[in-house]
Design a protein around this motif. Structure first.
Motif, PDB file in Angstrom:
ATOM      1  N   GLU A 182       0.837  -1.181   0.000  1.00  0.00           N
ATOM      2  CA  GLU A 182       0.000   0.000   0.000  1.00  0.00           C
ATOM      3  C   GLU A 182       0.879   1.240   0.000  1.00  0.00           C
ATOM      4  OE1 GLU A 182      -2.565   0.498   3.366  1.00  0.00           O
ATOM      5  OE2 GLU A 182      -3.490   2.270   2.462  1.00  0.00           O
ATOM      6  N   VAL A 183       0.481   2.222  -0.770  1.00  0.00           N
ATOM      7  CA  VAL A 183       1.224   3.466  -0.832  1.00  0.00           C
ATOM      8  C   VAL A 183       0.336   4.587  -0.312  1.00  0.00           C
ATOM      9  CG1 VAL A 183       2.339   5.132  -2.359  1.00  0.00           C
ATOM     10  CG2 VAL A 183       2.558   2.691  -2.812  1.00  0.00           C
ATOM     11  N   VAL A 184       0.901   5.407   0.563  1.00  0.00           N
ATOM     12  CA  VAL A 184       0.175   6.581   1.035  1.00  0.00           C
ATOM     13  C   VAL A 184       0.999   7.790   0.629  1.00  0.00           C
ATOM     14  CG1 VAL A 184      -0.683   7.816   3.061  1.00  0.00           C
ATOM     15  CG2 VAL A 184      -0.812   5.308   2.975  1.00  0.00           C
ATOM     16  N   VAL A 185       0.438   8.617  -0.207  1.00  0.00           N
ATOM     17  CA  VAL A 185       1.175   9.782  -0.689  1.00  0.00           C
ATOM     18  C   VAL A 185       0.822  10.983   0.190  1.00  0.00           C
ATOM     19  CG1 VAL A 185       1.683  11.263  -2.659  1.00  0.00           C
ATOM     20  CG2 VAL A 185       1.054   8.866  -3.024  1.00  0.00           C
ATOM     21  N   ILE A 186       1.857  11.579   0.778  1.00  0.00           N
ATOM     22  CA  ILE A 186       1.674  12.740   1.636  1.00  0.00           C
ATOM     23  C   ILE A 186       2.307  13.944   0.972  1.00  0.00           C
ATOM     24  CG2 ILE A 186       2.269  13.782   3.850  1.00  0.00           C
ATOM     25  CD1 ILE A 186       2.290  11.243   5.144  1.00  0.00           C
ATOM     26  N   ASP A 187       1.630  15.061   1.049  1.00  0.00           N
ATOM     27  CA  ASP A 187       2.261  16.293   0.612  1.00  0.00           C
ATOM     28  C   ASP A 187       1.748  17.428   1.472  1.00  0.00           C
ATOM     29  OD1 ASP A 187       3.960  17.861  -0.974  1.00  0.00           O
ATOM     30  OD2 ASP A 187       2.267  18.498  -2.200  1.00  0.00           O
ATOM     31  N   GLN A 188       2.635  18.273   1.909  1.00  0.00           N
ATOM     32  CA  GLN A 188       2.299  19.420   2.748  1.00  0.00           C
ATOM     33  C   GLN A 188       1.384  19.053   3.903  1.00  0.00           C
ATOM     34  OE1 GLN A 188       1.003  22.685   0.307  1.00  0.00           O
ATOM     35  NE2 GLN A 188       2.515  22.183  -1.238  1.00  0.00           N
ATOM     36  N   GLY A 189       1.687  17.928   4.522  1.00  0.00           N
ATOM     37  CA  GLY A 189       0.985  17.578   5.753  1.00  0.00           C
ATOM     38  C   GLY A 189      -0.375  16.940   5.593  1.00  0.00           C
ATOM     39  N   THR A 190      -0.766  16.620   4.366  1.00  0.00           N
ATOM     40  CA  THR A 190      -2.030  15.910   4.205  1.00  0.00           C
ATOM     41  C   THR A 190      -1.841  14.714   3.276  1.00  0.00           C
ATOM     42  OG1 THR A 190      -2.614  17.399   2.414  1.00  0.00           O
ATOM     43  CG2 THR A 190      -3.575  17.884   4.570  1.00  0.00           C
ATOM     44  N   VAL A 191      -2.735  13.737   3.428  1.00  0.00           N
ATOM     45  CA  VAL A 191      -2.692  12.578   2.539  1.00  0.00           C
ATOM     46  C   VAL A 191      -3.396  12.967   1.252  1.00  0.00           C
ATOM     47  CG1 VAL A 191      -3.516  10.232   2.195  1.00  0.00           C
ATOM     48  CG2 VAL A 191      -2.646  10.929   4.427  1.00  0.00           C
ATOM     49  N   ILE A 192      -2.694  12.842   0.139  1.00  0.00           N
ATOM     50  CA  ILE A 192      -3.344  13.233  -1.111  1.00  0.00           C
ATOM     51  C   ILE A 192      -3.741  12.021  -1.937  1.00  0.00           C
ATOM     52  CG2 ILE A 192      -2.330  15.528  -1.220  1.00  0.00           C
ATOM     53  CD1 ILE A 192      -0.297  14.452  -3.173  1.00  0.00           C
ATOM     54  N   ALA A 193      -3.242  10.846  -1.612  1.00  0.00           N
ATOM     55  CA  ALA A 193      -3.673   9.642  -2.323  1.00  0.00           C
ATOM     56  C   ALA A 193      -3.253   8.421  -1.528  1.00  0.00           C
ATOM     57  CB  ALA A 193      -3.061   9.586  -3.715  1.00  0.00           C
ATOM     58  N   ARG A 194      -4.026   7.361  -1.651  1.00  0.00           N
ATOM     59  CA  ARG A 194      -3.589   6.103  -1.036  1.00  0.00           C
ATOM     60  C   ARG A 194      -4.164   4.936  -1.799  1.00  0.00           C
ATOM     61  NH1 ARG A 194      -4.810   6.591   4.757  1.00  0.00           N
ATOM     62  NH2 ARG A 194      -5.711   8.659   4.542  1.00  0.00           N
ATOM     63  N   GLY A 195      -3.481   3.816  -1.741  1.00  0.00           N
ATOM     64  CA  GLY A 195      -3.938   2.628  -2.443  1.00  0.00           C
ATOM     65  C   GLY A 195      -2.744   1.777  -2.817  1.00  0.00           C
ATOM     66  N   SER A 196      -3.004   0.731  -3.612  1.00  0.00           N
ATOM     67  CA  SER A 196      -1.892  -0.090  -4.082  1.00  0.00           C
ATOM     68  C   SER A 196      -1.104   0.733  -5.092  1.00  0.00           C
ATOM     69  CB  SER A 196      -2.419  -1.358  -4.739  1.00  0.00           C
ATOM     70  OG  SER A 196      -3.144  -1.012  -5.892  1.00  0.00           O
ATOM     71  N   VAL A 197       0.102   0.273  -5.408  1.00  0.00           N
ATOM     72  CA  VAL A 197       0.908   0.981  -6.390  1.00  0.00           C
ATOM     73  C   VAL A 197       0.117   1.127  -7.691  1.00  0.00           C
ATOM     74  CG1 VAL A 197       2.983   0.872  -7.776  1.00  0.00           C
ATOM     75  CG2 VAL A 197       3.062   0.182  -5.389  1.00  0.00           C
ATOM     76  N   ASP A 198      -0.557   0.041  -8.108  1.00  0.00           N
ATOM     77  CA  ASP A 198      -1.346   0.092  -9.339  1.00  0.00           C
ATOM     78  C   ASP A 198      -2.500   1.076  -9.210  1.00  0.00           C
ATOM     79  OD1 ASP A 198       0.278  -1.663 -10.574  1.00  0.00           O
ATOM     80  OD2 ASP A 198      -0.935  -3.438 -10.130  1.00  0.00           O
ATOM     81  N   ALA A 199      -3.141   1.047  -8.043  1.00  0.00           N
ATOM     82  CA  ALA A 199      -4.297   1.927  -7.851  1.00  0.00           C
ATOM     83  C   ALA A 199      -3.887   3.386  -7.912  1.00  0.00           C
ATOM     84  CB  ALA A 199      -4.973   1.622  -6.518  1.00  0.00           C
ATOM     85  N   ILE A 200      -2.714   3.684  -7.357  1.00  0.00           N
ATOM     86  CA  ILE A 200      -2.228   5.074  -7.406  1.00  0.00           C
ATOM     87  C   ILE A 200      -2.018   5.491  -8.860  1.00  0.00           C
ATOM     88  CG2 ILE A 200      -0.284   6.589  -6.857  1.00  0.00           C
ATOM     89  CD1 ILE A 200      -1.816   6.091  -4.419  1.00  0.00           C
ATOM     90  N   LYS A 201      -1.429   4.581  -9.598  1.00  0.00           N
ATOM     91  CA  LYS A 201      -1.198   4.893 -11.009  1.00  0.00           C
ATOM     92  C   LYS A 201      -2.528   5.092 -11.721  1.00  0.00           C
ATOM     93  CE  LYS A 201       2.961   2.192 -11.762  1.00  0.00           C
ATOM     94  NZ  LYS A 201       3.417   1.042 -12.540  1.00  0.00           N
ATOM     95  N   GLU A 202      -3.480   4.210 -11.420  1.00  0.00           N
ATOM     96  CA  GLU A 202      -4.789   4.284 -12.043  1.00  0.00           C
ATOM     97  C   GLU A 202      -5.451   5.620 -11.714  1.00  0.00           C
ATOM     98  OE1 GLU A 202      -7.961   0.839 -12.737  1.00  0.00           O
ATOM     99  OE2 GLU A 202      -5.827   0.918 -13.208  1.00  0.00           O
ATOM    100  N   GLN A 203      -5.275   6.001 -10.461  1.00  0.00           N
ATOM    101  CA  GLN A 203      -5.927   7.210  -9.988  1.00  0.00           C
ATOM    102  C   GLN A 203      -5.491   8.439 -10.773  1.00  0.00           C
ATOM    103  OE1 GLN A 203      -5.719   7.373  -5.781  1.00  0.00           O
ATOM    104  NE2 GLN A 203      -6.564   9.430  -5.656  1.00  0.00           N
ATOM    105  N   VAL A 204      -4.225   8.466 -11.115  1.00  0.00           N
ATOM    106  CA  VAL A 204      -3.764   9.617 -11.864  1.00  0.00           C
ATOM    107  C   VAL A 204      -3.933   9.403 -13.351  1.00  0.00           C
ATOM    108  CG1 VAL A 204      -2.224  10.602 -10.172  1.00  0.00           C
ATOM    109  CG2 VAL A 204      -1.424   8.755 -11.631  1.00  0.00           C
ATOM    110  N   GLN A 205      -3.992   8.120 -13.766  1.00  0.00           N
ATOM    111  CA  GLN A 205      -4.260   7.790 -15.171  1.00  0.00           C
ATOM    112  C   GLN A 205      -3.473   8.664 -16.134  1.00  0.00           C
ATOM    113  OE1 GLN A 205      -8.551   7.906 -15.460  1.00  0.00           O
ATOM    114  NE2 GLN A 205      -8.617   5.667 -15.470  1.00  0.00           N
ATOM    115  N   VAL A 206      -2.209   8.708 -15.944  1.00  0.00           N
ATOM    116  CA  VAL A 206      -1.422   9.459 -16.911  1.00  0.00           C
ATOM    117  C   VAL A 206      -0.532   8.500 -17.687  1.00  0.00           C
ATOM    118  CG1 VAL A 206      -1.390  11.699 -15.759  1.00  0.00           C
ATOM    119  CG2 VAL A 206       0.301   9.981 -15.166  1.00  0.00           C
TER     120      VAL A 206
END
Lengths: 303, 252
Positions: free
Chosen positions: A206-230
């Motif tokens: 599971e990956v939890v992406v933090i930026d400037q003190g807040t969680v901006i995304a979380r999920g499996s590595v694949d899910a994170i990629k999917e979420q941004v869909q770039v």
């Protein structure tokens, strides 16, 4: 023997709920929620100053939250008893330089009711040959391995690693990954922070992406990629590119242009229609690094 | 307690491997005794019930204070900024074994510092106590040193490395002079003489001297001992307070 807390029924070994932490002028954490479930690896990912190390220092009892709850094995990490099955490798490693590796290990082991044998700690990180050396004479990589070995001293159920492979060469990094995987294979849980997205990709469930003190995304590595869909589109082009659809990131080095787009198909069609001369077109799925870049970029635009 | 001993052991080994660190601090009280102590001790009339012990006590306290307060404070302030401190803090133990371990190792170094002073005194001055009298004497010196170790711990956790050194210097000098350890307090301004009865170092001195029967009239080791217990409780509280408040180095 040890005064272990009962396992929380939901299998969460570490938890942050609405946690805020302010340092003099900056708010390092602005209301973070985080659950680390037993078994597996959670990676905290984020740029420098995102709040990763602060989050970890709260979970290992080094600091107190200004607001919100911090739980470790269902208890308060500030209470030393709660930390009996926790192993931590801090970001910076340093030891009393005059002490030998074996002496450092003995001191740390003395803190636990049921420590792992020193030989096993030395063996796991392959530092048995260093046992009689003073730590002041160790290389950076050797020190890091000792720091990780110390995290195993209490036979932990949760391992917190703060940028464990920063400054290590490729071989040492892979060796450390193997140690982490072996630990997970025997039902260990790992929370790690990292700059190396490759590291999260290689280890994390599971990956939890933090930026400037807040969680901006979380999920499996694949899910994170999917979420941004770039998708990454690379091409060689001499002239200026026209405006293309869905571009979220644009980088140009001499004649090579790298684009991140939410819709590669539409972008390629538009590119062909525009009659710009280009060559060496590559369309590739994103790495976590790119996904991450887009996520933090979006966060900045949103705020 | 096992853990406290483990910390004491690590601390001691670490320091012993740095002779540049411990040799001067161990030699310091001896040097001072040679320069100032011997002549002062030999001015005590041979008819006095207790001889050079009085002067010797002052030098012992002076030396032990340096190790327990000064080096503690500065040492901890330095150590606190090292990553190793964070490693220790996340281990499952309270602050107490670390404190106790440190105090024990400092006491050991105090012994190292005291032995040569005592030997020099035996050779050059008129020391009247017999060996049996030495047990309560040194026992009193050590017991009375504990609040100063806690004071040093408080200083170390309350300040940064750069601030600890000057503060420790001033504190050390003030406590030595005001507490009548160094030169007779009668030679100092009268306001200092008014403060002296409230100095922990003064209670320590009175306590030790009265234990060996060298106290002035009106002194009682029980009363001084109570003061020392009070100081111990006070500095234990401050040490625990600053330790708990501490979250490692702070930056703005």
């Amino acid at each position: 023997m040890s005064e272990e807390k009962d396992e929380p029924t939901d299998g969460v070994v570490a938890r942050l709920r609405g946690v805020r932490k302010r340092f003099a002028s900056t708010e390092a954490l602005k209301g973070i929620d985080l659950d680390v479930h037993a078994g597996g690896v959670v990676a905290l990912l984020g740029p420098n100053g995102a709040g990763k190390t602060t989050a970890i220092s709260l979970l290992s009892g080094l600091r107190t939250a200004d607001e919100g709850t911090v739980e470790l094995f269902g208890g308060d990490p500030r209470d030393p008893r709660t930390r009996q099955r926790l192993g931590v490798t801090p970001q910076d490693t340093g030891f009393p330089e005059q002490l030998k590796v074996s002496e450092i290990i003995a001191l740390v082991r003395a803190h636990y009711p049921d420590p792992l044998p020193a030989e096993e700690l030395l063996g796991r990180l392959e530092i048995g040959h260093l046992a009689d050396r003073q730590t002041g004479g160790l290389s950076g990589g050797e020190r890091r391995r000792l720091a990780v070995a110390l995290a195993f001293a209490g036979n932990p159920r949760l391992l917190i690693l703060d940028e464990p492979t920063t400054g290590l060469d490729v071989d040492a990094r892979r060796a450390l990954w193997a140690v982490v995987r072996d630990f997970v294979a025997i039902d260990g849980t790992v929370l790690l922070t990292t700059h190396y997205l490759e590291e999260a990709e290689a280890l994390a469930d599971e990956v939890v992406v933090i930026d400037q003190g807040t969680v901006i995304a979380r999920g499996s590595v694949d899910a994170i990629k999917e979420q941004v869909q770039v998708t990454r589109v690379r091409l060689r082009v001499v002239d200026e590119l026209p405006d293309l659809p869905g571009v979220v990131e644009h980088e140009r080095q001499r004649e090579t242009t790298m684009l991140l787009t939410t819709d590669a198909d539409e972008l390629v069609r538009a590119l062909v229609r525009s009659d710009v001369a280009f060559s060496k077109l590559e369309v590739t799925p994103v790495s976590l690094e790119d996904a991450f870049l887009v996520l933090t970029e979006r966060e900045k635009v949103a705020t | 307690m096992t853990l406290a001993l483990a910390h004491a052991r690590s601390n001691t080994v670490e320091l012993l491997r740095q002779p540049g660190y411990w040799l001067p601090s161990v030699a310091f009280p001896s040097l001072f005794f040679v320069f100032f102590g011997i002549s002062a001790a030999n001015q005590i009339p041979a008819s006095a019930p207790v001889g050079a012990e009085v002067v010797l006590t002052q030098f012992l306290l002076f030396g032990v204070l340096g190790i327990m307060f000064f080096q503690f404070g500065v040492g901890i302030a330095e150590e606190r900024q090292l990553p190793w401190d964070r490693t220790l803090r996340v281990l499952p133990a309270s602050a107490t074994p670390r404190f106790v371990g440190r105090v024990l190792s400092a006491l050991l170094f105090s012994v190292f510092a005291m032995v040569p002073v005592v030997i020099i005194a035996l050779l050059t001055t008129n020391v009247k106590l017999d060996l049996a009298g030495w047990v309560p004497w040194f026992g009193a010196v050590f017991a009375g040193a504990i609040p100063f170790g806690l004071m040093g711990i408080t200083l170390g956790f309350a300040t940064t490395t750069k601030a600890a050194l000057p503060i420790a210097n001033i504190g050390f000098l003030l406590m030595s002079f005001f507490g009548d350890l160094f030169i007779p307090v009668e030679m100092l301004p009268s306001f200092v003489q008014k403060l002296t009865p409230w100095m922990p170092t003064f209670h320590w001195k009175v306590f030790v001297l009265d234990v060996i029967g060298a106290g002035d009239r009106g002194d009682s080791w029980q009363r001084a001992g109570l003061f020392l217990i009070g100081w111990t409780a006070f500095f234990l509280a401050t040490a625990l307070f600053v330790y708990r408040r501490d979250e490692g180095a702070r930056y703005r």
